[in-house]
Design an enzyme around this catalytic site. Sequence first.
Site, PDB file in Angstrom:
ATOM      1  N   ASP A  92     -12.141  -5.643   0.110  1.00  0.00           N
ATOM      2  CA  ASP A  92     -11.460  -6.992  -0.563  1.00  0.00           C
ATOM      3  C   ASP A  92     -12.224  -7.084  -2.125  1.00  0.00           C
ATOM      4  O   ASP A  92     -13.383  -6.675  -2.207  1.00  0.00           O
ATOM      5  CB  ASP A  92     -11.402  -8.234  -0.099  1.00  0.00           C
ATOM      6  CG  ASP A  92     -10.412  -9.229  -0.573  1.00  0.00           C
ATOM      7  OD1 ASP A  92     -10.477 -10.268   0.066  1.00  0.00           O
ATOM      8  OD2 ASP A  92      -9.958  -8.956  -1.786  1.00  0.00           O
ATOM      9  N   SER A  93     -11.375  -7.472  -2.938  1.00  0.00           N
ATOM     10  CA  SER A  93     -11.728  -7.477  -4.379  1.00  0.00           C
ATOM     11  C   SER A  93     -12.743  -8.646  -5.036  1.00  0.00           C
ATOM     12  O   SER A  93     -13.310  -8.485  -6.183  1.00  0.00           O
ATOM     13  CB  SER A  93     -10.703  -7.401  -5.249  1.00  0.00           C
ATOM     14  OG  SER A  93      -9.811  -8.694  -4.971  1.00  0.00           O
ATOM     15  N   GLY A  95     -12.023 -11.601  -5.256  1.00  0.00           N
ATOM     16  CA  GLY A  95     -11.118 -12.788  -5.553  1.00  0.00           C
ATOM     17  C   GLY A  95     -11.254 -14.008  -4.921  1.00  0.00           C
ATOM     18  O   GLY A  95     -11.546 -15.161  -5.181  1.00  0.00           O
ATOM     19  N   ASP A 146      -7.864 -10.809  -8.048  1.00  0.00           N
ATOM     20  CA  ASP A 146      -6.707 -11.772  -8.230  1.00  0.00           C
ATOM     21  C   ASP A 146      -7.355 -13.005  -7.874  1.00  0.00           C
ATOM     22  O   ASP A 146      -8.609 -13.352  -7.480  1.00  0.00           O
ATOM     23  CB  ASP A 146      -5.717 -11.483  -7.004  1.00  0.00           C
ATOM     24  CG  ASP A 146      -6.358 -11.547  -5.618  1.00  0.00           C
ATOM     25  OD1 ASP A 146      -7.712 -11.341  -5.448  1.00  0.00           O
ATOM     26  OD2 ASP A 146      -5.717 -12.042  -4.738  1.00  0.00           O
ATOM     27  N   GLY A 215      -2.816 -15.418  -0.984  1.00  0.00           N
ATOM     28  CA  GLY A 215      -2.685 -16.620  -1.073  1.00  0.00           C
ATOM     29  C   GLY A 215      -1.945 -17.324  -0.057  1.00  0.00           C
ATOM     30  O   GLY A 215      -1.418 -18.582  -0.004  1.00  0.00           O
ATOM     31  N   ASP A 265      -6.198  -8.612   8.453  1.00  0.00           N
ATOM     32  CA  ASP A 265      -7.648  -8.619   8.846  1.00  0.00           C
ATOM     33  C   ASP A 265      -8.182 -10.172   9.115  1.00  0.00           C
ATOM     34  O   ASP A 265      -7.564 -11.134   8.293  1.00  0.00           O
ATOM     35  CB  ASP A 265      -8.424  -8.324   7.588  1.00  0.00           C
ATOM     36  CG  ASP A 265      -8.578  -9.187   6.606  1.00  0.00           C
ATOM     37  OD1 ASP A 265      -7.613  -9.266   5.721  1.00  0.00           O
ATOM     38  OD2 ASP A 265      -9.984  -9.854   6.381  1.00  0.00           O
ATOM     39  N   CYS A 303      -8.554  -7.703  30.917  1.00  0.00           N
ATOM     40  CA  CYS A 303      -9.110  -6.816  29.859  1.00  0.00           C
ATOM     41  C   CYS A 303      -9.680  -5.480  30.298  1.00  0.00           C
ATOM     42  O   CYS A 303     -10.485  -5.646  31.522  1.00  0.00           O
ATOM     43  CB  CYS A 303      -9.825  -7.991  29.070  1.00  0.00           C
ATOM     44  SG  CYS A 303     -10.694  -7.127  27.695  1.00  0.00           S
ATOM     45  N   CYS A 305     -12.125  -4.404  28.405  1.00  0.00           N
ATOM     46  CA  CYS A 305     -13.495  -4.025  27.513  1.00  0.00           C
ATOM     47  C   CYS A 305     -14.689  -3.920  28.554  1.00  0.00           C
ATOM     48  O   CYS A 305     -14.743  -4.280  29.601  1.00  0.00           O
ATOM     49  CB  CYS A 305     -13.454  -4.982  26.674  1.00  0.00           C
ATOM     50  SG  CYS A 305     -14.212  -6.587  27.280  1.00  0.00           S
ATOM     51  N   CYS A 308     -15.736  -7.302  30.045  1.00  0.00           N
ATOM     52  CA  CYS A 308     -14.947  -7.601  31.296  1.00  0.00           C
ATOM     53  C   CYS A 308     -15.146  -6.929  32.444  1.00  0.00           C
ATOM     54  O   CYS A 308     -14.994  -7.284  33.484  1.00  0.00           O
ATOM     55  CB  CYS A 308     -13.426  -7.791  31.055  1.00  0.00           C
ATOM     56  SG  CYS A 308     -13.137  -8.989  29.920  1.00  0.00           S
ATOM     57  N   HIS A 334     -15.646  -8.290  23.489  1.00  0.00           N
ATOM     58  CA  HIS A 334     -14.307  -8.681  24.121  1.00  0.00           C
ATOM     59  C   HIS A 334     -13.313  -9.090  23.148  1.00  0.00           C
ATOM     60  O   HIS A 334     -12.206  -8.871  22.917  1.00  0.00           O
ATOM     61  CB  HIS A 334     -14.615  -9.954  25.251  1.00  0.00           C
ATOM     62  CG  HIS A 334     -13.237 -10.535  25.673  1.00  0.00           C
ATOM     63  ND1 HIS A 334     -12.537  -9.854  26.554  1.00  0.00           N
ATOM     64  CD2 HIS A 334     -12.731 -11.613  25.385  1.00  0.00           C
ATOM     65  CE1 HIS A 334     -11.520 -10.634  26.752  1.00  0.00           C
ATOM     66  NE2 HIS A 334     -11.264 -11.723  25.893  1.00  0.00           N
TER      67      HIS A 334
END
Length: 370
Positions: A92-93, A95, A146, A215, A265, A303, A305, A308, A334
């Site tokens: 990310d920039s 901003g 931005d 935004g 994200d 799950c 993972c 679990c 998890h």
Amino acid sequence: MFKFELQKTAKDSKARLGKIITPHGEIETPIFMPVGTRATVKTMTPEEVKDLGAQIILSNTYHLFLKPGMDIIEKAGGLHKFMNWDKPILTDSGGFQVFSLSGNRKITEEGVEFRSHIDGSKKFISPEVSIDIQNTLGSDIIMAFDECAPYPSSYEYIYDSMMRTTRWAERCKAHHTREDQALFGIIQGGMYKDLREISAKDLVSMDFPGYAVGGLSVGEPLEIMNEVLDHTTEFMPQNKPRYLMGVGSPDYLFEAVERGIDMADCVLPTRIARNGTVMTSQGKLVIKNAKYKEDFSPLDPECDCYTCRNYSRAYMRHLFNVDEILGLRLATIHNLRFLIKLMEDIRESIRGDYFLEFKSDFYRKYGYNK
Ligand SMILES: Nc1nc(=O)c2cc3nc(NCCN4CCCCC4)[nH]c3cc2[nH]1
Ligand SMILES: [Zn+2]
């Protein structure tokens, strides 16, 4: 170097399947990107993040600019080497972070003057500085600098901020030279549909290889986000990736995919894991709750993972009760797997033309009364 292949669009929604090709590997979309703000996905080794099925991680210009600083990352040979992650990275920039982290800041046409949230020293980021930092980091996908305007903001404020963000996007594009990095434009416009259309059209005319919707996920109700998003994706090219920034709970991800988003994200899954809240197919679960004291079943029976498969709710509750670091790690494993697996299942449902059915089944089981 950077390519997006649109593979399928659903018949009964704007959900779509795609593939992003970058110098550090391919990314199947729709995708959830784990966040590694300060060059680490908190408590995880890169191998563990890979084992969870993560195809790309996110890091932050603002944080890395302050610590360890660009000099060290440059000497390390870039962020991939520095953090021992050889798959794609999106940065990310700065901003959003400048506006959400540092207290007093001064926005001018040139850029943003702010005080470091670490030591209060005066700093300055402009479109050019942000691009230079991301070039040094060497991430595969970089974001334009931005302003993510606060919610709520007046129409006038959003108009001025959005027009400045568009002028900043031009400057980012003019300043960005690295061929092996894809620079995404970020569409702003607050919750105002007409301003979203102007922002999208202006940025699309600059021909970026991909576009983010910025935004949003700034405190507005989900219904408003959905409406603004549904409107905005109409003006985004079909043949380029669409990235909704800052979204990471199951409902937000489903709603975003349904409206044509390919990438998302959020720090949410890793952040709530560290305070003992885990997402399961039956809804969220706060592991410190006494009812799990003698519950020897896994966090989520459905799950696959590591956590679990090997530990019980009683053990996890114990670890959080006595503040054992292993608890943070097992809950993070998890939660990340839960969202990465959810996106795998969403991709499968688009492939098999049952996305909307999958969504309503998931909502019912998770306890979303929508
Ligand atoms: N460059 C940039 N521009 C944005 O407009 C933006 C908008 C964003 N909106 C969010 N929301 C994050 C919400 N998150 C929810 C879980 C707890 C922490 C905050 N992250 C964002 C990041 C962003 N980055
Ligand atoms: Zn699990």
